[in-house]
Design a protein around this motif. Sequence first.
Motif, PDB file in Angstrom:
ATOM      1  N   PRO A   1       5.307  42.891  50.536  1.00 58.46           N
ATOM      2  CA  PRO A   1       5.072  44.265  51.015  1.00 58.46           C
ATOM      3  C   PRO A   1       5.352  44.408  52.514  1.00 58.46           C
ATOM      4  O   PRO A   1       5.577  45.507  53.013  1.00 58.46           O
ATOM      5  N   ASP A   2       5.354  43.300  53.241  1.00 61.83           N
ATOM      6  CA  ASP A   2       5.618  43.358  54.686  1.00 61.83           C
ATOM      7  C   ASP A   2       7.113  43.297  55.012  1.00 61.83           C
ATOM      8  O   ASP A   2       7.495  43.277  56.177  1.00 61.83           O
ATOM      9  N   ASP A   3       7.960  43.203  53.994  1.00 60.45           N
ATOM     10  CA  ASP A   3       9.416  43.121  54.191  1.00 60.45           C
ATOM     11  C   ASP A   3       9.934  44.539  54.377  1.00 60.45           C
ATOM     12  O   ASP A   3       9.646  45.416  53.549  1.00 60.45           O
ATOM     13  N   PRO A   4      10.677  44.889  55.413  1.00 60.53           N
ATOM     14  CA  PRO A   4      11.280  43.976  56.381  1.00 60.53           C
ATOM     15  C   PRO A   4      10.574  43.945  57.744  1.00 60.53           C
ATOM     16  O   PRO A   4      10.906  43.103  58.574  1.00 60.53           O
ATOM     17  N   GLU A   5       9.609  44.903  57.957  1.00 59.57           N
ATOM     18  CA  GLU A   5       9.091  45.080  59.314  1.00 59.57           C
ATOM     19  C   GLU A   5       8.431  43.811  59.880  1.00 59.57           C
ATOM     20  O   GLU A   5       8.656  43.433  61.015  1.00 59.57           O
ATOM     21  N   ASN A   6       7.601  43.169  59.056  1.00 60.27           N
ATOM     22  CA  ASN A   6       6.781  42.094  59.623  1.00 60.27           C
ATOM     23  C   ASN A   6       7.152  40.693  59.135  1.00 60.27           C
ATOM     24  O   ASN A   6       6.329  39.790  59.192  1.00 60.27           O
ATOM     25  N   ILE A   7       8.340  40.541  58.625  1.00 59.30           N
ATOM     26  CA  ILE A   7       8.713  39.189  58.202  1.00 59.30           C
ATOM     27  C   ILE A   7      10.052  38.780  58.824  1.00 59.30           C
ATOM     28  O   ILE A   7      10.842  39.626  59.241  1.00 59.30           O
ATOM     29  N   LEU A   8      10.274  37.489  58.878  1.00 61.25           N
ATOM     30  CA  LEU A   8      11.518  36.975  59.468  1.00 61.25           C
ATOM     31  C   LEU A   8      12.458  36.418  58.417  1.00 61.25           C
ATOM     32  O   LEU A   8      13.599  36.081  58.704  1.00 61.25           O
ATOM     33  N   GLY A   9      11.984  36.289  57.197  1.00 59.32           N
ATOM     34  CA  GLY A   9      12.845  35.771  56.145  1.00 59.32           C
ATOM     35  C   GLY A   9      12.049  35.127  55.034  1.00 59.32           C
ATOM     36  O   GLY A   9      10.810  35.210  55.009  1.00 59.32           O
ATOM     37  N   TYR A  10      12.784  34.516  54.112  1.00 56.80           N
ATOM     38  CA  TYR A  10      12.153  33.844  52.979  1.00 56.80           C
ATOM     39  C   TYR A  10      12.594  32.383  52.940  1.00 56.80           C
ATOM     40  O   TYR A  10      13.716  32.058  53.347  1.00 56.80           O
ATOM     41  N   ILE A  11      11.718  31.537  52.420  1.00 55.71           N
ATOM     42  CA  ILE A  11      12.104  30.150  52.162  1.00 55.71           C
ATOM     43  C   ILE A  11      11.941  29.901  50.662  1.00 55.71           C
ATOM     44  O   ILE A  11      10.929  30.302  50.074  1.00 55.71           O
ATOM     45  N   VAL A  12      12.981  29.286  50.075  1.00 53.42           N
ATOM     46  CA  VAL A  12      12.880  28.942  48.664  1.00 53.42           C
ATOM     47  C   VAL A  12      12.470  27.470  48.568  1.00 53.42           C
ATOM     48  O   VAL A  12      13.101  26.606  49.178  1.00 53.42           O
ATOM     49  N   TYR A  13      11.371  27.216  47.852  1.00 59.36           N
ATOM     50  CA  TYR A  13      10.909  25.839  47.633  1.00 59.36           C
ATOM     51  C   TYR A  13      11.167  25.458  46.180  1.00 59.36           C
ATOM     52  O   TYR A  13      11.083  26.310  45.288  1.00 59.36           O
ATOM     53  N   ARG A  14      11.475  24.188  45.971  1.00 57.78           N
ATOM     54  CA  ARG A  14      11.716  23.738  44.596  1.00 57.78           C
ATOM     55  C   ARG A  14      10.993  22.418  44.357  1.00 57.78           C
ATOM     56  O   ARG A  14      10.868  21.603  45.290  1.00 57.78           O
ATOM     57  N   ALA A  15      10.515  22.221  43.127  1.00 57.99           N
ATOM     58  CA  ALA A  15       9.887  20.950  42.782  1.00 57.99           C
ATOM     59  C   ALA A  15      10.184  20.613  41.340  1.00 57.99           C
ATOM     60  O   ALA A  15      10.427  21.507  40.517  1.00 57.99           O
TER      61      ALA A  15
END
Lengths: 402, 209, 225
Positions: free
Chosen positions: A65-79
């Motif tokens: 919900p904070d996208d785009p004003e308050n975020i710098l991006g996304y990280i995808v994690y995998r396991a």
Amino acid sequence: MLNRVLLLCLALVWTVSVSVTAQDVAEGGIDTLSLPLPAPAQNVVAANHVYDDGEVIDVNWDKSPDDPENILGYIVYRAETDGAFDSIRTLLPGETFFSDDNVEDEIPYKYQIGVIGENGVSLSGESELAVATWELFNFGMWNTFLWMFVFCGSVIGFIISAKSGRKLYIRKIGGLEALEEAVGRATEMGRPILFIPGILDMDDVQTLAAITILGKVARVVADYDSKIRMPVSRSLVLTAARETIKESYTSAGRPDGYNEDMVQYVTDEQFGYVAAVNGIMVREKPATCLYLGAFFAESLILAETGNSIGAIQIAGTARPGQLPFFVAACDYTLIGEELFAASAYLSEDPKQLGSLKGQDVGKVIAMFGLLVGTAAMTLSVAWQVPATQWILDLMNNLFTTN
Amino acid sequence: METFGIWLAALLTIGIISFLYKDNVLYKACESIFVGISAGYWFITYYWDNLYRKFYLGVTDMDNPHRFFLWIAFALGVMMLTRLIGKIGWLSRWPLAFIVGATAGLYMMTYFVSNAFVQVGATIKLPPDFGSVGSYISFGMIALGTFSGLVYFFFSKEHKGVFGGTAKLGIWFLMVTFGASFGYTVMSRMSLMLGRLDFLFGEWLGMIN
Amino acid sequence: MKKQIPILITATVGTVLVLSVFFPPAKMLGEDFSLFFDIIAVFAFFLGGGNLVRVHFIKVYRRKSDWVYSVVTLVGFTMMLASGLFKLGGPPGISGSVTADGSYLNTMFIHIIAPLSSTMYALLAFFVASASYRAFRAKNREATILLIAAFVILLGRTPLGMMATGWVWESLSIFQIPNLAVWVMNVPNLAGQRSILIGVGLGVVAMSLRLILGMDRTYLGGDND
């Protein structure tokens, strides 16, 4: 803007350094950072990418919900099933999809999305396990298969029809009609014909087209007892061109007229080849220059040099970027499709001419798609006629690749 | 060495430019150097990159699943050389036939999808700014231009009457395309020559900074 | 027989690669072909390089006109082969890069091939001018359309375009040359490009089909050798 980029870079460095901490957060659910974090991404879904050879898993999520004003991006994690999460990709704000093409088939993977805020990374819940599997047939390409079937079927149909003796009309193509005249002129003047098959190798379709045309040109040259000169920039083209010219001389009943030196290898280097061809042009002054195949920046250098020696010039290429230069500097230019049709046209073989008729069926289909699609679009979107929407959807389905 | 290199490059540059005046001794020398050196350079690149790295390292890597295929490629390559041996020279047609078949098969689909199929699909897609009068005109013109261009390429019917008129319209659209590409390229070509002049007068003669 | 087997090879390989697009497990066949091609191309170069040496050697041997230049070509070719095959001046060992800084091959590339290439490329500036002049002299409708489009795009990419038409009212801003240039690129240019591309796509399929079906096979030479 610059500030955002700088911040993103800083955040990435920071993210890597605290990734262990972040994983602790994921595993233990304990927020070790006292400052507020951005809201996490939600509904992370991982699924096998359909109709591939088992190398891709698609990951989708709902934006924070904070996208785009308050975020710098996304990280995808995998396991893997019981393994620890590793960061595999960083994405810009606004992204909600990632195709992981670095997986092994039959191994289950789960995913998690981290939202990068100025004060840290907030993590989503884990996705269900997903496995990349391969499918035997790509049903996503049903429409390509359909059109290919129709198109190839019509080409083959016209070939069979021509074979059975049916007369097929093909209009005159100026550049190709001029070919024989150009060879005749060279014979009268006692000067050679220069044939340039482009600068790409035999693994390019335009070079293949050039070689098929060469067969017909060499036949006319052999009939007129004229001379052909063919410097090439690729060794495989050298071999193919020699075979082609030899066959043309043999079928013209003049096998003794063939000479291996008609084709000469120069160099693979684009402009080295051009320098040598320019030299040949100004020294040997061919009466006719044919440029047929794949050309790049050298198109204009060659065509202008040919112009300066007063040669008749016929060019043909499928590269739209080079066509204007040939149009400006040559007497005739085969535009795109005409290059590929040339060998069939010149062969005067009814079966090969039949394949040109088949090509026209393809054009009729394309024109039909354009007419119906644009009409449906205009009626449906501009004039809001709801009944046409299904036609628009149908046309989009028929002409959209997957 | 650096100074020698700059002088050499400058002389070669002048030699090539001199062709614009007429064919001359300097151009012929440059051309011969260019052909000999570049042919050798490409052979070496092919040799180390393809024969050593792709083939030799490929077949000696026991984990490589394509090892067997590499040997087939090698055999086809050797067949190419049978051209030099009169009696079995016909074997060189096998690799040629392989390459022609593979190129035809591979590009048949690639071109069909990326050129024919995608372009028709793209023309009937909703443009992002659809709604304004200008967007209707542009949308209509793209469809009309593509349609009339295809009419121009039609082989089965003579360009006469309404059909001929549409084909004529198609040629005009094609001419705009060619003009646009021409105009777009002119500036970049000029900058190339400026680059060479900058080298001659700056790096070589030191007349400009 | 000498021709039948190659025709069969073309037909089989071509058909398999066409179908491979629809069968995901066969996708890697296309990548394998590029590897195959690279390896065959090296062997073909022995024929090409051999032809180069033969042509120039005969020229020198028979003292044909301009034979001196053939000596230059042969010396250049041999120098490059020696530098590259023995990796002169570069890092030692078979795994060292042949184009590493300081290697003779790289040095000759930088000081000979690169300037020669860029100068040949730069000649285009003059040839573009002469071609434009010729197009300007052609007095037919098609040439005029080509020139107008070229002129609009050329002006639209320079400040002159805005200087000349910046006074046009905002409501008619499409007629300001930079805007007009964008429109020409995005609309009539795109339409023309699309018709060319669609035609090329269909032409390639038909030509490939003729080759795969063995209808066009002059590239395989005659039966009698």
